[in-house]
Scaffold this motif. Sequence first.
Motif, PDB file in Angstrom:
ATOM      1  N   GLU A   1       0.838  -1.211   0.000  1.00  0.00           N
ATOM      2  CA  GLU A   1       0.000   0.000   0.000  1.00  0.00           C
ATOM      3  C   GLU A   1       0.873   1.261   0.000  1.00  0.00           C
ATOM      4  N   GLU A   2       1.930   1.227   0.806  1.00  0.00           N
ATOM      5  CA  GLU A   2       2.818   2.393   0.895  1.00  0.00           C
ATOM      6  C   GLU A   2       3.556   2.634  -0.421  1.00  0.00           C
ATOM      7  N   ILE A   3       3.929   1.562  -1.100  1.00  0.00           N
ATOM      8  CA  ILE A   3       4.602   1.693  -2.397  1.00  0.00           C
ATOM      9  C   ILE A   3       3.683   2.396  -3.388  1.00  0.00           C
ATOM     10  N   LYS A   4       2.420   1.966  -3.414  1.00  0.00           N
ATOM     11  CA  LYS A   4       1.438   2.587  -4.327  1.00  0.00           C
ATOM     12  C   LYS A   4       1.240   4.056  -3.987  1.00  0.00           C
ATOM     13  N   GLU A   5       1.072   4.324  -2.690  1.00  0.00           N
ATOM     14  CA  GLU A   5       0.825   5.697  -2.245  1.00  0.00           C
ATOM     15  C   GLU A   5       2.000   6.616  -2.593  1.00  0.00           C
ATOM     16  N   ALA A   6       3.219   6.104  -2.426  1.00  0.00           N
ATOM     17  CA  ALA A   6       4.413   6.923  -2.684  1.00  0.00           C
ATOM     18  C   ALA A   6       4.780   6.971  -4.175  1.00  0.00           C
ATOM     19  N   GLN A   7       4.103   6.155  -4.983  1.00  0.00           N
ATOM     20  CA  GLN A   7       4.344   6.105  -6.436  1.00  0.00           C
ATOM     21  C   GLN A   7       5.818   5.862  -6.761  1.00  0.00           C
ATOM     22  N   ILE A   8       6.360   4.845  -6.119  1.00  0.00           N
ATOM     23  CA  ILE A   8       7.769   4.506  -6.314  1.00  0.00           C
ATOM     24  C   ILE A   8       7.924   3.715  -7.604  1.00  0.00           C
ATOM     25  N   GLN A   9       8.987   4.002  -8.334  1.00  0.00           N
ATOM     26  CA  GLN A   9       9.226   3.320  -9.608  1.00  0.00           C
ATOM     27  C   GLN A   9      10.289   2.230  -9.495  1.00  0.00           C
ATOM     28  N   ASN A  10      11.515   2.630  -9.236  1.00  0.00           N
ATOM     29  CA  ASN A  10      12.654   1.709  -9.297  1.00  0.00           C
ATOM     30  C   ASN A  10      12.883   1.057  -7.928  1.00  0.00           C
ATOM     31  N   TYR A  11      12.243  -0.089  -7.683  1.00  0.00           N
ATOM     32  CA  TYR A  11      12.370  -0.712  -6.363  1.00  0.00           C
ATOM     33  C   TYR A  11      12.257  -2.229  -6.467  1.00  0.00           C
ATOM     34  N   GLN A  12      12.695  -2.886  -5.377  1.00  0.00           N
ATOM     35  CA  GLN A  12      12.483  -4.321  -5.202  1.00  0.00           C
ATOM     36  C   GLN A  12      12.007  -4.523  -3.780  1.00  0.00           C
ATOM     37  N   THR A  13      11.181  -5.532  -3.573  1.00  0.00           N
ATOM     38  CA  THR A  13      10.848  -5.905  -2.201  1.00  0.00           C
ATOM     39  C   THR A  13      11.323  -7.333  -1.968  1.00  0.00           C
ATOM     40  N   PHE A  14      11.872  -7.530  -0.790  1.00  0.00           N
ATOM     41  CA  PHE A  14      12.327  -8.850  -0.372  1.00  0.00           C
ATOM     42  C   PHE A  14      11.501  -9.226   0.845  1.00  0.00           C
ATOM     43  N   ARG A  15      10.716 -10.264   0.711  1.00  0.00           N
ATOM     44  CA  ARG A  15       9.844 -10.683   1.811  1.00  0.00           C
ATOM     45  C   ARG A  15      10.508 -11.828   2.570  1.00  0.00           C
ATOM     46  N   VAL A  16      10.553 -11.703   3.891  1.00  0.00           N
ATOM     47  CA  VAL A  16      11.133 -12.748   4.737  1.00  0.00           C
ATOM     48  C   VAL A  16      10.141 -13.030   5.863  1.00  0.00           C
ATOM     49  N   GLY A  17       9.737 -14.273   5.964  1.00  0.00           N
ATOM     50  CA  GLY A  17       8.751 -14.632   6.990  1.00  0.00           C
ATOM     51  C   GLY A  17       7.392 -14.035   6.667  1.00  0.00           C
ATOM     52  N   THR A  18       6.542 -13.968   7.659  1.00  0.00           N
ATOM     53  CA  THR A  18       5.181 -13.489   7.405  1.00  0.00           C
ATOM     54  C   THR A  18       5.048 -11.976   7.533  1.00  0.00           C
ATOM     55  N   HIS A  19       5.979 -11.336   8.234  1.00  0.00           N
ATOM     56  CA  HIS A  19       5.788  -9.909   8.526  1.00  0.00           C
ATOM     57  C   HIS A  19       6.812  -8.958   7.927  1.00  0.00           C
ATOM     58  N   ARG A  20       7.996  -9.441   7.575  1.00  0.00           N
ATOM     59  CA  ARG A  20       9.040  -8.503   7.158  1.00  0.00           C
ATOM     60  C   ARG A  20       9.108  -8.343   5.645  1.00  0.00           C
ATOM     61  N   ASN A  21       9.041  -7.095   5.218  1.00  0.00           N
ATOM     62  CA  ASN A  21       9.309  -6.724   3.826  1.00  0.00           C
ATOM     63  C   ASN A  21      10.447  -5.719   3.829  1.00  0.00           C
ATOM     64  N   TYR A  22      11.478  -6.001   3.060  1.00  0.00           N
ATOM     65  CA  TYR A  22      12.556  -5.033   2.884  1.00  0.00           C
ATOM     66  C   TYR A  22      12.272  -4.303   1.578  1.00  0.00           C
ATOM     67  N   LEU A  23      12.039  -3.020   1.677  1.00  0.00           N
ATOM     68  CA  LEU A  23      11.777  -2.206   0.497  1.00  0.00           C
ATOM     69  C   LEU A  23      13.093  -1.544   0.100  1.00  0.00           C
ATOM     70  N   TYR A  24      13.585  -1.937  -1.051  1.00  0.00           N
ATOM     71  CA  TYR A  24      14.910  -1.481  -1.514  1.00  0.00           C
ATOM     72  C   TYR A  24      14.734  -0.677  -2.790  1.00  0.00           C
ATOM     73  N   MET A  25      15.005   0.634  -2.661  1.00  0.00           N
ATOM     74  CA  MET A  25      14.912   1.532  -3.816  1.00  0.00           C
ATOM     75  C   MET A  25      16.306   1.852  -4.295  1.00  0.00           C
ATOM     76  N   GLN A  26      16.623   1.386  -5.460  1.00  0.00           N
ATOM     77  CA  GLN A  26      17.980   1.561  -5.968  1.00  0.00           C
ATOM     78  C   GLN A  26      18.154   2.932  -6.606  1.00  0.00           C
ATOM     79  N   SER A  27      19.411   3.322  -6.720  1.00  0.00           N
ATOM     80  CA  SER A  27      19.721   4.648  -7.268  1.00  0.00           C
ATOM     81  C   SER A  27      19.433   4.674  -8.759  1.00  0.00           C
ATOM     82  N   GLU A  28      19.368   5.886  -9.273  1.00  0.00           N
ATOM     83  CA  GLU A  28      19.130   6.055 -10.714  1.00  0.00           C
ATOM     84  C   GLU A  28      20.277   5.446 -11.550  1.00  0.00           C
ATOM     85  N   ASP A  29      21.463   5.310 -10.911  1.00  0.00           N
ATOM     86  CA  ASP A  29      22.628   4.767 -11.614  1.00  0.00           C
ATOM     87  C   ASP A  29      22.633   3.233 -11.660  1.00  0.00           C
ATOM     88  N   SER A  30      21.821   2.580 -10.795  1.00  0.00           N
ATOM     89  CA  SER A  30      21.891   1.111 -10.683  1.00  0.00           C
ATOM     90  C   SER A  30      21.385   0.415 -11.940  1.00  0.00           C
TER      91      SER A  30
END
Length: 196
Positions: A167-196
Amino acid sequence: MLKEKLNKLDLNFDDLFYERCEKYTALLQQWGKIHNLTASLKTEEIENNIIDSVYPLKFLNDFSSLVDVGTGAGYPGMLLAIARPDTRVVLVEPRAKRVAFLNFVKSALKLENVFIEQKRIEDLQNDRFDIITSRAVTNTTLLLDLTKRLKDEKTEYLFYKGSLCEEEIKEAQIQNYQTFRVGTHRNYLYMQSEDS
């Protein structure tokens, strides 16, 4: 125990890392009884928080500086600093009790790469960081807004998120990102630089 768990995740650290984690755990348990620094002081819970803090080292691009917004008792910034002693790590925390604890840990563990700022993130002087991170502080849109002065075209974001991540990703309108889900509760939201 901690070493076994991290090795299973293919995260390998030197003996100094584990010595420092052991000291950090003992200090958190001592201080936490008096100052209410974190929800749980059980060794297993602290170990789980350590693992949660350093897990992103599996996928992060290389970095030489990091700022942690609202560090609290040290998750994730202090643990990332312990894991990466060659990295400049700035911990931003407004509450005096927590800052006193962070300073004590820095001194006890001889962490010369750690710099502690007792202030709100919006009051931090303009600086630039390779990674801006935060765990359980506020929503993504506000975090991006509060930290925009601290980024350049190489800056990446790592936010430790729970179940509201999508929901937060949609609200923030993020483009260049990956999410890594671990277990039932943890999501790592990783927004890479424009150079990546």
